[in-house]
Scaffold this motif. Structure first.
Motif, short mmCIF file in Angstrom:
data_model
loop_
_atom_site.label_atom_id
_atom_site.label_comp_id
_atom_site.label_asym_id
_atom_site.label_seq_id
_atom_site.Cartn_x
_atom_site.Cartn_y
_atom_site.Cartn_z
N ILE A 160 0.83 -1.19 0.00
CA ILE A 160 0.00 0.00 0.00
C ILE A 160 0.87 1.25 0.00
O ILE A 160 1.85 1.35 0.74
CB ILE A 160 -0.94 0.00 1.22
N PHE A 215 1.83 2.92 -5.20
CA PHE A 215 1.27 3.47 -6.44
C PHE A 215 0.10 4.43 -6.17
O PHE A 215 -0.83 4.51 -6.95
CB PHE A 215 0.83 2.34 -7.36
N LYS A 216 0.17 5.15 -5.06
CA LYS A 216 -0.96 5.99 -4.65
C LYS A 216 -1.17 7.18 -5.57
O LYS A 216 -2.30 7.69 -5.68
CB LYS A 216 -0.76 6.48 -3.21
N HIS A 223 -0.96 7.12 -8.82
CA HIS A 223 -1.74 6.60 -9.94
C HIS A 223 -3.14 6.17 -9.52
O HIS A 223 -4.12 6.43 -10.22
CB HIS A 223 -1.04 5.39 -10.58
N ALA A 224 -3.23 5.50 -8.36
CA ALA A 224 -4.48 4.83 -7.99
C ALA A 224 -5.29 5.57 -6.93
O ALA A 224 -6.45 5.22 -6.71
CB ALA A 224 -4.17 3.42 -7.49
N ASP A 229 -5.89 7.08 -2.84
CA ASP A 229 -5.66 6.62 -1.47
C ASP A 229 -6.41 5.35 -1.11
O ASP A 229 -6.09 4.69 -0.12
CB ASP A 229 -6.05 7.73 -0.47
N ASP A 274 -8.50 0.32 -4.67
CA ASP A 274 -8.07 0.89 -5.95
C ASP A 274 -6.59 0.65 -6.19
O ASP A 274 -6.16 0.36 -7.32
CB ASP A 274 -8.36 2.39 -5.98
N GLN A 275 -5.80 0.75 -5.14
CA GLN A 275 -4.36 0.53 -5.29
C GLN A 275 -4.07 -0.92 -5.65
O GLN A 275 -3.23 -1.20 -6.51
CB GLN A 275 -3.64 0.91 -3.99
N PHE A 321 -4.96 -1.50 -9.24
CA PHE A 321 -3.92 -0.93 -10.11
C PHE A 321 -2.74 -1.89 -10.21
O PHE A 321 -2.19 -2.11 -11.31
CB PHE A 321 -3.46 0.43 -9.59
N LYS A 331 4.00 10.30 -9.91
CA LYS A 331 3.68 9.28 -10.91
C LYS A 331 4.91 8.79 -11.65
O LYS A 331 5.01 7.61 -12.01
CB LYS A 331 2.65 9.83 -11.90
N GLU A 375 6.58 6.20 -9.63
CA GLU A 375 5.81 4.95 -9.61
C GLU A 375 5.95 4.20 -10.93
O GLU A 375 6.10 2.97 -10.95
CB GLU A 375 4.35 5.27 -9.32
#
Length: 305
Positions: free
Chosen positions: A45, A48-49, A51-52, A54, A58-59, A62, A289, A292
């Protein structure tokens, strides 16, 4: 409808179950996910926050969309039961495996298992019992165990015996469920004063416990600092290693940012037939981003062997 709410409802509809704990292999998903990588790399967790967002689900989604087939979460034990169940369903629907979570309270600055204190041992064993239920919810097999701080008032051999006895009792709890605690040796620089530091020490303890539920978590970052000689040590202790974690040194960021030749390490364990998870327990060397995306590209490149 918010994407998360839609996802939760669609998962329940697809699986045809209510929001109850899932057991490993209890249902079969017909969704096919193509892995981008030769090995089961597991992000965490926050990686990739940008992009996706919080939202935890969703993370994870992704991660799956990028071709990752595993996920790990040290803080899973702290999450609500509903969140754990939601994560378990999402991982299952995406054919992703759950990696490690921390199984118990870790004592960073005073002895617990090394001291032989019965109350502290019982606290540890209760945490292990609670972790069995968490593992069921998220379809996990592995959980991290750190025996804690050294007891300077006691001989090292006596401390080792205390740890072994506690781990034997923990193994008795885990074995009927097919679960595995993985012992993580930690390096002296980041975690001074911890009892378990070396891979040979972890190997000795696992042999003494003599259980399929007590194995080694070989964290390449920690062991590069602590002892080096990575591939020969992995070879020597191979039969007790059940899980790997990744981080380059110095900096504890993604591979290729430090001195460790991860491509050769990954090639070695791949050729050994390793089919387990490699937890990406490191930071991002670049922000936002771009950083990531750099993580994804690095793991693609070091999977080319």
């Amino acid at each position: 409808m918010k994407r998360r709410n839609f996802l939760e409802k669609s998962l329940l509809t697809t699986l045809g179950v209510s929001a109850t704990p899932l057991f490993a292999n209890s249902i079969t998903s017909d969704k096919k996910i193509t892995s981008t990588f030769k090995l089961k790399f597991a992000p965490h967790i926050g990686m990739f926050k940008h992009h996706a967002g919080d939202d935890i689900l969703d993370q994870i989604q992704f991660m799956s969309d990028q071709g990752f087939t595993a996920f790990e979460d040290n803080d899973m034990k702290k999450r609500s039961i509903k969140t754990q169940e939601d994560i378990g369903k999402l991982l299952h629907n995406n054919n992703m495996e759950m990696g490690v979570f921390v199984a118990h309270k870790i004592y960073w600055n005073r002895p617990n298992l090394t001291a032989g204190n019965i109350d502290l041992r019982n606290e540890f064993l209760k945490d292990i019992k609670d972790s069995v239920e968490i593992a069921k919810r998220v379809n996990a097999k592995w959980m991290t165990v750190v025996p804690g701080f050294v007891d300077l008032s006691k001989d090292l051999n006596y401390q080792t015996t205390n740890v072994i006895e506690a781990l034997k009792k923990a193994s008795e709890i885990l074995e009927p469920h097919g679960l595995v605690m993985v012992l993580e040796p930690l390096n002296f620089r980041n975690h001074p004063g911890m009892f378990l530091t070396g891979s040979a020490q972890a190997y000795q303890i696992c042999k003494a416990v003599n259980s399929s539920s007590c194995k080694i978590l070989f964290d390449v970052y920690h062991q590069q600092i602590q002892e080096g000689n990575l591939i020969p040590n992995i070879e020597t202790f191979w039969d007790e290693i059940a899980y790997f974690q990744i981080g380059d040194n110095p900096g504890r960021n993604e591979p290729t940012t430090g001195e460790i030749n991860y491509k050769n390490i990954f090639k070695f364990i791949h050729n050994k037939g390793y089919s387990g998870i490699l937890g990406m327990e490191h930071g991002n060397s670049q922000k936002g981003k771009e950083g990531e995306q750099a993580i994804i590209e690095v793991y693609k490149s070091i999977s080319e062997f």
